[in-house]
Design an enzyme around this catalytic site. Structure first.
Site, PDB file in Angstrom:
ATOM      1  N   ASN A 114      -0.797   3.432 -56.950  1.00  0.00           N
ATOM      2  CA  ASN A 114       0.557   3.967 -56.956  1.00  0.00           C
ATOM      3  C   ASN A 114       1.472   3.333 -57.998  1.00  0.00           C
ATOM      4  OD1 ASN A 114       0.020   1.830 -54.911  1.00  0.00           O
ATOM      5  ND2 ASN A 114       2.243   1.754 -54.827  1.00  0.00           N
ATOM      6  N   THR A 171       4.919  14.673 -29.521  1.00  0.00           N
ATOM      7  CA  THR A 171       5.176  16.090 -29.766  1.00  0.00           C
ATOM      8  C   THR A 171       5.030  16.413 -31.247  1.00  0.00           C
ATOM      9  OG1 THR A 171       6.725  16.148 -27.912  1.00  0.00           O
ATOM     10  CG2 THR A 171       6.856  17.951 -29.504  1.00  0.00           C
ATOM     11  N   SER A 212       0.113  12.506 -47.750  1.00  0.00           N
ATOM     12  CA  SER A 212       1.526  12.505 -47.369  1.00  0.00           C
ATOM     13  C   SER A 212       2.217  13.690 -48.002  1.00  0.00           C
ATOM     14  CB  SER A 212       2.187  11.199 -47.821  1.00  0.00           C
ATOM     15  OG  SER A 212       3.569  11.208 -47.531  1.00  0.00           O
ATOM     16  N   CYS A 217       8.087   1.170 -51.963  1.00  0.00           N
ATOM     17  CA  CYS A 217       8.003   0.325 -50.771  1.00  0.00           C
ATOM     18  C   CYS A 217       8.230  -1.147 -51.089  1.00  0.00           C
ATOM     19  CB  CYS A 217       6.631   0.493 -50.115  1.00  0.00           C
ATOM     20  SG  CYS A 217       6.326   2.163 -49.508  1.00  0.00           S
ATOM     21  N   HIS A 271       5.511  14.279 -48.682  1.00  0.00           N
ATOM     22  CA  HIS A 271       6.634  14.125 -49.611  1.00  0.00           C
ATOM     23  C   HIS A 271       6.225  13.700 -51.009  1.00  0.00           C
ATOM     24  CE1 HIS A 271       7.511   9.664 -49.922  1.00  0.00           C
ATOM     25  NE2 HIS A 271       6.682   9.659 -48.905  1.00  0.00           N
ATOM     26  N   THR A 287       1.901   6.230 -44.526  1.00  0.00           N
ATOM     27  CA  THR A 287       1.826   4.915 -43.882  1.00  0.00           C
ATOM     28  C   THR A 287       1.152   5.019 -42.516  1.00  0.00           C
ATOM     29  OG1 THR A 287       3.727   3.971 -45.040  1.00  0.00           O
ATOM     30  CG2 THR A 287       3.198   3.041 -42.889  1.00  0.00           C
TER      31      THR A 287
END
Length: 381
Positions: A149, A236, A198, A323, A200, A70
């Site tokens: 998807n 970070t 991505s 989603c 995952h 995303t």
């Protein structure tokens, strides 16, 4: 448990979890720190970047770590739009993109950008000719996903990229989140400027992703802060996540080379058996579809009821994309493909991993057949 919802998320490899734990516990320094402990973390981050870039076939300095697909899509599209609005305010996409693309386009529209949303055919595929005919003098970006998807349709990225070689000022973004590791893609040959991935979805960890930005392409950062990631993505860095993603990507690509044929056979087995059931309509096209996604509709049965019934048998599938699944709305992708609304409301998605087996598939087929018959009788009372 039979887990057939791998397009929503995958189970992390044990080796990936071990990598994350080791880096998090032993090399937890901030890679921006000047001391040697921070330097160790910076070295690991650099190695992860180099490995990931090599695996997807790009230069190390073209890869930027993000928090996932995303953010990568947002950074690519908003970054390109805001960074190039002096050249134009027209963007092109398809009508069946992931919400992290379609919603971004809506937001940019409210900011004064013009969006062309291209239609798809009955297989959910956009036309390269339609992309070409939509290009204007003020077009700055084309954003088309590699693999849908929901139904698994593979978009003609190579053809679009070849066509865009005649339009060097138009930036080409590809959402490859569902394609990496399953459907081959050559970033340079396809003339891709921006590409989202991505972790995952490839047995890595949630909260980690990456964006390829071709050298020389201008995008504006979305975050203001410490100018990490060469001023493109402040914050970070998630060193452990980046290291884990590099390992997950390598392992997924290795498995893909070894067992892709088995995955294709598994999908074909499921497709052929489900196609024999009278109350099921297959929505995933036969041609130009990814090897891991199979979408079908249930005639006269609510998908939510069906999913929970299968869950009682310890089998896990999904409706639309994760989603969008809780919105209880018809699948936008299926509606755009011309599927009637009642069938678009009753869609089910099976999505495989390289670890799924034929035994699991056959058990799932029997469970689906029993559930369809049972729910059909209940609905008809």
């Amino acid at each position: 448990m039979i887990y057939f919802d791998n397009s929503a998320t995958t189970k992390p490899y044990k080796e990936v979890l071990n990598s994350f734990l080791t880096v998090s516990s032993e090399y937890f320094g901030n890679p921006s720190s000047l001391h040697s402990f921070g330097g160790q973390a910076e070295k690991l981050l650099s190695q992860a970047r180099e490995q990931t870039a090599k695996l997807i076939g790009v230069k190390t300095n073209e890869l930027y770590f993000t928090s996932g697909g995303t953010e990568s899509n947002n950074l690519a599209i908003k970054g390109a739009a805001l960074g190039n609005r002096n050249r134009g305010r027209h963007l092109i996409t398809s009508s069946v993109e992931h919400p992290s693309v379609l919603t971004v386009m809506e937001q940019l529209e409210q900011e004064g950008f013009e969006i062309t949303r291209l239609p798809v055919d009955k297989d959910g595929r956009v036309s390269a000719d339609d992309v070409k005919s939509s290009i204007r003098k003020d077009t700055i970006l084309v954003s088309i996903m590699k693999v849908n998807n929901e139904v698994g349709t593979i978009q003609p990225i190579n053809e679009i990229g070849d066509m865009l070689k005649s339009y060097p000022s138009v930036i080409f973004h590809v959402d490859a989140v569902q394609g990496i590791g399953k459907v081959p893609i050559n970033i340079y040959e396809s003339r891709i400027d921006l590409l989202s991935i991505s972790a995952h979805k490839i047995h890595g960890l949630k909260g980690t992703g990456a964006l390829f930005v071709r050298e020389g392409v201008r995008i504006a950062p979305l975050f203001s802060g410490g100018n990490q990631e060469r001023k493109i993505r402040s914050g970070t860095e998630n060193v452990a996540g980046a290291v884990a993603m590099a390992k997950a990507l390598r392992m997924t690509l290795d498995k893909s080379a070894e067992v892709m044929e088995s995955m294709i056979k598994l999908k074909n087995l499921l497709r052929n058996k489900l196609n024999e059931m009278e109350q099921i309509q297959i929505n995933t096209p036969i041609e130009n579809s990814a090897p891991h996604i199979l979408n079908f509709s249930l005639k006269g049965i609510k998908s939510e009821v069906f999913i929970h019934a299968l869950e009682q048998k310890n089998i896990f599938v999904s409706t639309t994309s994760a989603c969008s699944s809780k919105k209880k709305a018809p699948s936008n992708t299926l509606l755009q493909m011309g599927v009637p609304e009642d069938l678009a409301e009753s869609a089910i998605r099976i999505s495989l991993s390289f670890d799924n087996t034929e035994e699991e598939a056959r058990k799932a087929i029997l469970a689906i057949e029993e559930t369809v018959k049972h729910l059909g009788r209940v609905m008809n009372k």
